[in-house]
Design an enzyme around this catalytic site. Structure first.
Site, PDB file in Angstrom:
ATOM      1  N   SER A 116      -4.970   2.733  11.317  1.00 12.11           N
ATOM      2  CA  SER A 116      -5.307   1.773  10.189  1.00 12.11           C
ATOM      3  C   SER A 116      -6.189   2.343   9.122  1.00 12.11           C
ATOM      4  O   SER A 116      -6.248   1.579   8.028  1.00 12.11           O
ATOM      5  CB  SER A 116      -5.802   0.688  10.991  1.00 12.11           C
ATOM      6  OG  SER A 116      -7.211   1.415  11.647  1.00 12.11           O
ATOM      7  N   HIS A 137       2.031   1.164   9.052  1.00 10.44           N
ATOM      8  CA  HIS A 137       0.666   0.267   9.584  1.00 10.44           C
ATOM      9  C   HIS A 137       1.259  -1.052   9.789  1.00 10.44           C
ATOM     10  O   HIS A 137       1.345  -1.682   9.080  1.00 10.44           O
ATOM     11  CB  HIS A 137      -0.466   0.663   8.781  1.00 10.44           C
ATOM     12  CG  HIS A 137      -1.648  -0.114   9.581  1.00 10.44           C
ATOM     13  ND1 HIS A 137      -2.264  -1.007   8.734  1.00 10.44           N
ATOM     14  CD2 HIS A 137      -2.311  -0.493  10.937  1.00 10.44           C
ATOM     15  CE1 HIS A 137      -3.388  -1.425   9.557  1.00 10.44           C
ATOM     16  NE2 HIS A 137      -3.150  -1.233  10.657  1.00 10.44           N
ATOM     17  N   GLU A 149       1.985  -2.137   6.091  1.00  8.09           N
ATOM     18  CA  GLU A 149       1.653  -1.212   5.158  1.00  8.09           C
ATOM     19  C   GLU A 149       2.600   0.097   5.420  1.00  8.09           C
ATOM     20  O   GLU A 149       2.445   0.709   6.598  1.00  8.09           O
ATOM     21  CB  GLU A 149       0.287  -0.947   5.026  1.00  8.09           C
ATOM     22  CG  GLU A 149      -0.465  -1.971   4.695  1.00  8.09           C
ATOM     23  CD  GLU A 149      -2.233  -1.978   4.863  1.00  8.09           C
ATOM     24  OE1 GLU A 149      -2.940  -2.282   4.083  1.00  8.09           O
ATOM     25  OE2 GLU A 149      -2.592  -1.132   5.988  1.00  8.09           O
ATOM     26  N   ASN A 187      -7.745  -2.913   5.108  1.00  7.37           N
ATOM     27  CA  ASN A 187      -8.729  -2.496   5.668  1.00  7.37           C
ATOM     28  C   ASN A 187     -10.010  -2.176   4.805  1.00  7.37           C
ATOM     29  O   ASN A 187     -11.054  -1.882   5.004  1.00  7.37           O
ATOM     30  CB  ASN A 187      -8.684  -1.539   6.921  1.00  7.37           C
ATOM     31  CG  ASN A 187      -8.178  -2.000   8.223  1.00  7.37           C
ATOM     32  OD1 ASN A 187      -8.765  -3.234   8.498  1.00  7.37           O
ATOM     33  ND2 ASN A 187      -7.089  -1.586   8.880  1.00  7.37           N
TER      34      ASN A 187
END
Length: 388
Positions: A116, A137, A149, A187
């Site tokens: 991540s 991801h 992602e 993130n």
């Protein structure tokens, strides 16, 4: 297509299910036989619920289950076309796995990490053929969340990037391609939802319940930041924040909170431990109408402060060419269920409004944390919109 998943935890098992549903032959690897058994049983429960809801029939359930085999020897993955690693977020552990894995699979196999926030370039550097390494991801729970992602490293070939995008698209997912920078899109861009809310609390502006209420009611978010951090777990959420902060050379925009760190140190991880920002052994606080009325102005200021910080980070992500405007907004709506894409939200509120709000924060605090993204100033000056 033959797919291998390394790691039979929640994420690895979920990715295996996604691939199996799409008709792939899947091998789920874990050294721990007990973990594999747990994963197999969890899949049976998950698919049985879908049968009960009449979303699939018994035959489809059997087809999906038969597409997955459970193995505990790494060499069993040798015939895989795509390998996705979903193990502990530790760079050295991942590098070791990729280095060994490369010697077992064919030269045409794509090697992907579900990390991540860790560097894909660093993971790829452990391989003799780094050009076939990429980040893929998924978000938890993988079978339900639409977004994936895809992150090419500087070493990743264009062919591997295009193949990966096509594979994940064929699995029915929405792909957002991101540059290999800390936190990728989600993130990174989501950090202010947590950090600015924590800052507001630490300043004594409002309590957890009021801040959660403001973001849910005025912003339309499904969960408030403190509810969400408690659900994710501080052993996960705080560590991601700290990782991103360190990876960005201690940029104050990503500075962690002592309030959250103390909860982590105390073992108050959130819902999983029974206590976090809230104490789950007791009824959660409810805001009454009179309290809401008294706090209306405060709640509006809370919402505006958090949303402009989120918009500013999304804008900076575009400014630094981390991802396209479309992929940034898709990432936030389909990866973390934001009610709107942040760049679309900026267009709606007005780019000049965003610049003014950021400047007000900077003028009050004189902290680099509140610097306005150059792209917002440029677009306000030129009277442009992100998604026009």
């Amino acid at each position: 297509m033959k797919v291998a998943i390394i790691g039979s935890g929640t994420m690895g098992s979920g990715i295996a299910q996604v691939a199996a549903i799409s008709g792939c032959t899947v091998k789920l690897f874990d050294l721990n036989q007990e973990a594999l058994t747990k994963s197999k049983n969890a899949l049976d429960v998950s698919l049985s619920k879908l049968v009960e809801k009449e979303k699939i029939d018994v035959a489809e359930k059997s087809r999906i289950q038969n597409n997955i085999s459970y193995v505990n020897t790494l060499s069993d993955l040798s015939d895989s076309d795509l390998v996705i690693e979903a193990i502990v977020e530790n760079l050295e552990v991942k590098r070791k796995v990729f280095s060994e894995l490369e010697t077992l699979v064919s030269e045409k196999s794509i090697l992907a990490s579900n990390t991540s926030s860790l560097s894909i370039a660093s993971i790829a550097a452990s391989c003799q053929k780094p050009e076939r390494v990429i980040g893929i991801h998924f978000f938890n729970p993988a079978p339900l969340m639409q977004l994936v992602e895809v992150i090419p490293a500087v070493q990743t070939s264009e062919e591997v990037l295009q193949q990966s995008v096509q594979i994940i698209s064929d699995w029915g997912k929405v792909v957002a391609v991101a540059k290999d920078t800390p936190g990728f899109i989600v993130n990174r861009v989501a950090r202010p939802f947590y950090s600015e809310s924590l800052r507001i609390y630490e300043e004594g502006v409002a309590d957890f319940a009021t801040i959660d209420w403001a973001l849910k009611t005025l912003g339309g978010f499904r969960m408030g930041p403190f509810e969400l951090m408690d659900m994710i777990g501080h052993d996960v959420n705080y560590i991601v924040t700290e990782t991103v902060f360190t990876a960005f050379y201690f940029d104050p925009k990503f500075k962690p909170s002592f309030t959250q760190k103390r909860l982590l140190e105390a073992g108050f991880f959130g819902r999983k431990s029974g206590r976090g920002f809230y104490d789950y052994s007791q009824e959660l606080p409810l805001l009454t109408e009179d309290v809401i009325a008294r706090n209306e102005a405060i709640s509006k200021s809370i919402f505006e402060r958090v949303i402009v910080m989120l918009i500013n980070e999304a804008a900076d992500t575009l400014f630094l060419n981390i991802a396209s405007a479309k992929d940034i907004d898709n990432a936030m709506t389909k990866g973390v269920n934001y009610p709107k894409g942040l760049l679309a939200w900026a267009d709606e509120l007005g780019i000049q409004w965003c610049v003014t709000k950021m400047d007000e924060l900077y003028n009050e605090y004189h902290e680099d944390r509140y610097r306005c993204s150059p792209i917002l100033r440029r677009m306000a000056k030129e009277n442009k919109k992100f998604l026009s």
